[in-house]
Design a protein around this motif. Structure first.
Motif, PDB file in Angstrom:
ATOM      1  N   ASN A  88       0.822  -1.211   0.000  1.00 34.30           N
ATOM      2  CA  ASN A  88       0.000   0.000   0.000  1.00 34.30           C
ATOM      3  C   ASN A  88       0.857   1.264   0.000  1.00 34.30           C
ATOM      4  O   ASN A  88       0.557   2.222  -0.718  1.00 34.30           O
ATOM      5  CB  ASN A  88      -0.932   0.013   1.217  1.00 34.30           C
ATOM      6  N   GLU A  89       1.905   1.232   0.806  1.00 35.85           N
ATOM      7  CA  GLU A  89       2.755   2.418   0.956  1.00 35.85           C
ATOM      8  C   GLU A  89       3.345   2.923  -0.363  1.00 35.85           C
ATOM      9  O   GLU A  89       3.480   4.132  -0.565  1.00 35.85           O
ATOM     10  CB  GLU A  89       3.914   2.059   1.883  1.00 35.85           C
ATOM     11  N   ILE A  90       3.699   2.009  -1.253  1.00 36.83           N
ATOM     12  CA  ILE A  90       4.337   2.440  -2.498  1.00 36.83           C
ATOM     13  C   ILE A  90       3.380   3.176  -3.437  1.00 36.83           C
ATOM     14  O   ILE A  90       3.794   3.731  -4.447  1.00 36.83           O
ATOM     15  CB  ILE A  90       5.009   1.269  -3.268  1.00 36.83           C
ATOM     16  N   ARG A  91       2.076   3.162  -3.124  1.00 45.34           N
ATOM     17  CA  ARG A  91       1.085   3.895  -3.954  1.00 45.34           C
ATOM     18  C   ARG A  91       0.795   5.271  -3.375  1.00 45.34           C
ATOM     19  O   ARG A  91      -0.009   6.017  -3.938  1.00 45.34           O
ATOM     20  CB  ARG A  91      -0.237   3.118  -4.055  1.00 45.34           C
ATOM     21  N   PHE A  92       1.386   5.618  -2.232  1.00 46.25           N
ATOM     22  CA  PHE A  92       1.129   6.919  -1.623  1.00 46.25           C
ATOM     23  C   PHE A  92       1.625   8.034  -2.551  1.00 46.25           C
ATOM     24  O   PHE A  92       2.550   7.843  -3.342  1.00 46.25           O
ATOM     25  CB  PHE A  92       1.800   7.037  -0.250  1.00 46.25           C
ATOM     26  N   GLN A  93       0.985   9.194  -2.389  1.00 44.98           N
ATOM     27  CA  GLN A  93       1.244  10.336  -3.257  1.00 44.98           C
ATOM     28  C   GLN A  93       2.721  10.739  -3.339  1.00 44.98           C
ATOM     29  O   GLN A  93       3.237  11.038  -4.404  1.00 44.98           O
ATOM     30  CB  GLN A  93       0.399  11.521  -2.759  1.00 44.98           C
ATOM     31  N   TYR A 158      -9.087   8.765 -10.137  1.00 43.22           N
ATOM     32  CA  TYR A 158     -10.017   9.438  -9.226  1.00 43.22           C
ATOM     33  C   TYR A 158     -11.012   8.425  -8.654  1.00 43.22           C
ATOM     34  O   TYR A 158     -11.228   8.366  -7.443  1.00 43.22           O
ATOM     35  CB  TYR A 158     -10.744  10.534 -10.010  1.00 43.22           C
ATOM     36  N   GLU A 159     -11.563   7.614  -9.535  1.00 42.99           N
ATOM     37  CA  GLU A 159     -12.547   6.628  -9.083  1.00 42.99           C
ATOM     38  C   GLU A 159     -11.913   5.534  -8.218  1.00 42.99           C
ATOM     39  O   GLU A 159     -12.516   5.040  -7.278  1.00 42.99           O
ATOM     40  CB  GLU A 159     -13.280   6.029 -10.295  1.00 42.99           C
ATOM     41  N   GLU A 160     -10.681   5.198  -8.572  1.00 42.68           N
ATOM     42  CA  GLU A 160      -9.938   4.226  -7.772  1.00 42.68           C
ATOM     43  C   GLU A 160      -9.744   4.775  -6.348  1.00 42.68           C
ATOM     44  O   GLU A 160      -9.906   4.050  -5.364  1.00 42.68           O
ATOM     45  CB  GLU A 160      -8.578   4.033  -8.448  1.00 42.68           C
ATOM     46  N   ASN A 161      -9.408   6.063  -6.251  1.00 41.44           N
ATOM     47  CA  ASN A 161      -9.209   6.705  -4.949  1.00 41.44           C
ATOM     48  C   ASN A 161     -10.500   6.709  -4.132  1.00 41.44           C
ATOM     49  O   ASN A 161     -10.471   6.450  -2.930  1.00 41.44           O
ATOM     50  CB  ASN A 161      -8.692   8.134  -5.124  1.00 41.44           C
ATOM     51  N   ILE A 162     -11.617   7.004  -4.796  1.00 38.90           N
ATOM     52  CA  ILE A 162     -12.898   7.002  -4.083  1.00 38.90           C
ATOM     53  C   ILE A 162     -13.136   5.638  -3.444  1.00 38.90           C
ATOM     54  O   ILE A 162     -13.492   5.540  -2.274  1.00 38.90           O
ATOM     55  CB  ILE A 162     -14.063   7.359  -5.048  1.00 38.90           C
ATOM     56  N   LYS A 163     -12.872   4.593  -4.212  1.00 40.18           N
ATOM     57  CA  LYS A 163     -13.058   3.224  -3.687  1.00 40.18           C
ATOM     58  C   LYS A 163     -12.167   2.960  -2.477  1.00 40.18           C
ATOM     59  O   LYS A 163     -12.542   2.228  -1.573  1.00 40.18           O
ATOM     60  CB  LYS A 163     -12.757   2.188  -4.782  1.00 40.18           C
ATOM     61  N   LYS A 164     -10.977   3.583  -2.485  1.00 44.58           N
ATOM     62  CA  LYS A 164     -10.053   3.397  -1.359  1.00 44.58           C
ATOM     63  C   LYS A 164     -10.355   4.364  -0.217  1.00 44.58           C
ATOM     64  O   LYS A 164      -9.670   4.365   0.802  1.00 44.58           O
ATOM     65  CB  LYS A 164      -8.605   3.649  -1.817  1.00 44.58           C
ATOM     66  N   GLY A 165     -11.344   5.241  -0.424  1.00 42.66           N
ATOM     67  CA  GLY A 165     -11.678   6.216   0.609  1.00 42.66           C
ATOM     68  C   GLY A 165     -10.719   7.390   0.660  1.00 42.66           C
ATOM     69  O   GLY A 165     -10.598   8.056   1.683  1.00 42.66           O
ATOM     70  N   ILE A 166      -9.993   7.632  -0.455  1.00 41.25           N
ATOM     71  CA  ILE A 166      -9.049   8.749  -0.503  1.00 41.25           C
ATOM     72  C   ILE A 166      -9.664   9.899  -1.298  1.00 41.25           C
ATOM     73  O   ILE A 166     -10.136   9.693  -2.423  1.00 41.25           O
ATOM     74  CB  ILE A 166      -7.712   8.316  -1.172  1.00 41.25           C
TER      75      ILE A 166
END
Ligand code: CDP
Ligand code: CDP
Length: 222
Positions: A88-93, A158-166
């Motif tokens: 998960n960490e490697i996908r952080f902004q 954007y939609e991927e982020n919504i699914k992750k709650g970001i």
């Protein structure tokens, strides 16, 4: 299709490479190798160690003491950095905005390419990245170059982020994607470019399954 082949999938950020690569690998019982995850893992470690990302010698020194493993689990692919799960960490902004600066160095790419070629060996493999068809697996039987409009790619993230709650801004995502594509395309060392013998697929208005279908069709012709 005869025997186990290599399938190379390249293209700009968020074109759908990893999503369809995983589906194709599963359908064929091949291994899937996400080369972007390797550059991301190295970037994470370099950031944590406070390394100057323009200093290729310092980053290479880090890489030579780094073990990056890609493991398949029931929950999907797990990325291990020196044995620690950083999936998960490697996908952080922070990693996302810096990874292209690490990946532009020729010495880093040389070491990564060697590791990726060893991972592929002669097994049936689906590998995705930026330089797979051109440098990592130049003899791949099937080469795919996935593209999509930048608006569509930003919308997908954007939609991927919504699914992750970001929470994220479409404008910011678009800028980040464009900037990364710019660095990846313009670097001197194995830039992002379509291999001469790659099949280009514009996925802007295609579903994930349609894209996977196109690739499997190309595989069936081999
Ligand atoms: O999935 P996403 O499009 O966000 O990127 P990625 O595949 O995880 O790759 C992250 C970054 O690593 C890219 O923007 C490139 O700078 C670099 N990369 C590369 O240079 N060569 C590869 N074969 C794979 C990734
Ligand atoms: O690996 P890459 O950065 O090229 O893209 P990805 O992470 O596989 O895909 C980005 C997002 O687009 C994912 O959430 C996919 O589900 C989505 N996608 C899509 O909506 N339609 C496609 N034809 C391909 C991917």
């Amino acid at each position: 299709q005869k025997g186990n082949i290599a399938i190379a999938i390249d293209g700009p950020a968020a074109a759908g490479k990893s999503t369809v690569a995983k589906i194709v690998a599963e359908k064929l019982s091949y291994i899937y190798i996400d080369t972007g995850a390797m550059y991301r893992a190295l970037t994470l470690k370099a950031i944590n160690q406070g390394i100057d990302l323009e200093n290729d010698q310092a980053i290479l020194e880090v890489l030579m003491h780094t073990v990056i493993e890609l493991k398949q689990s029931e929950a999907g692919q797990v990325v291990l950095l020196d044995g620690k799960d950083v999936t998960n960490e490697i996908r952080f902004q922070d990693v996302t905005t810096k990874v292209s600066h690490v990946a532009k160095h020729a010495s880093i790419r040389e070491e990564m390419v060697q590791r990726q070629q060893e991972m592929a060996n002669d097994r049936g493999v689906v590998m995705d990245g930026r330089d797979i068809g051109t440098h990592v697996l130049p003899d791949a039987e099937v080469k795919i170059f996935l593209i999509a409009s930048v608006e569509e790619r930003a919308k997908r993230r954007y939609e991927e982020n919504i699914k992750k709650g970001i929470a994220s801004s479409m404008e910011e995502l678009k800028k980040e994607i464009e900037e990364r594509d710019r660095i990846d395309t313009n670097r001197e060392a194995s830039p992002l470019i379509k291999a001469k013998d790659a099949i280009e697929v514009d996925t802007t208005s295609l579903s994930i399954n349609e894209v996977a279908g196109e690739i499997l069709k190309a595989v069936a012709k081999i």
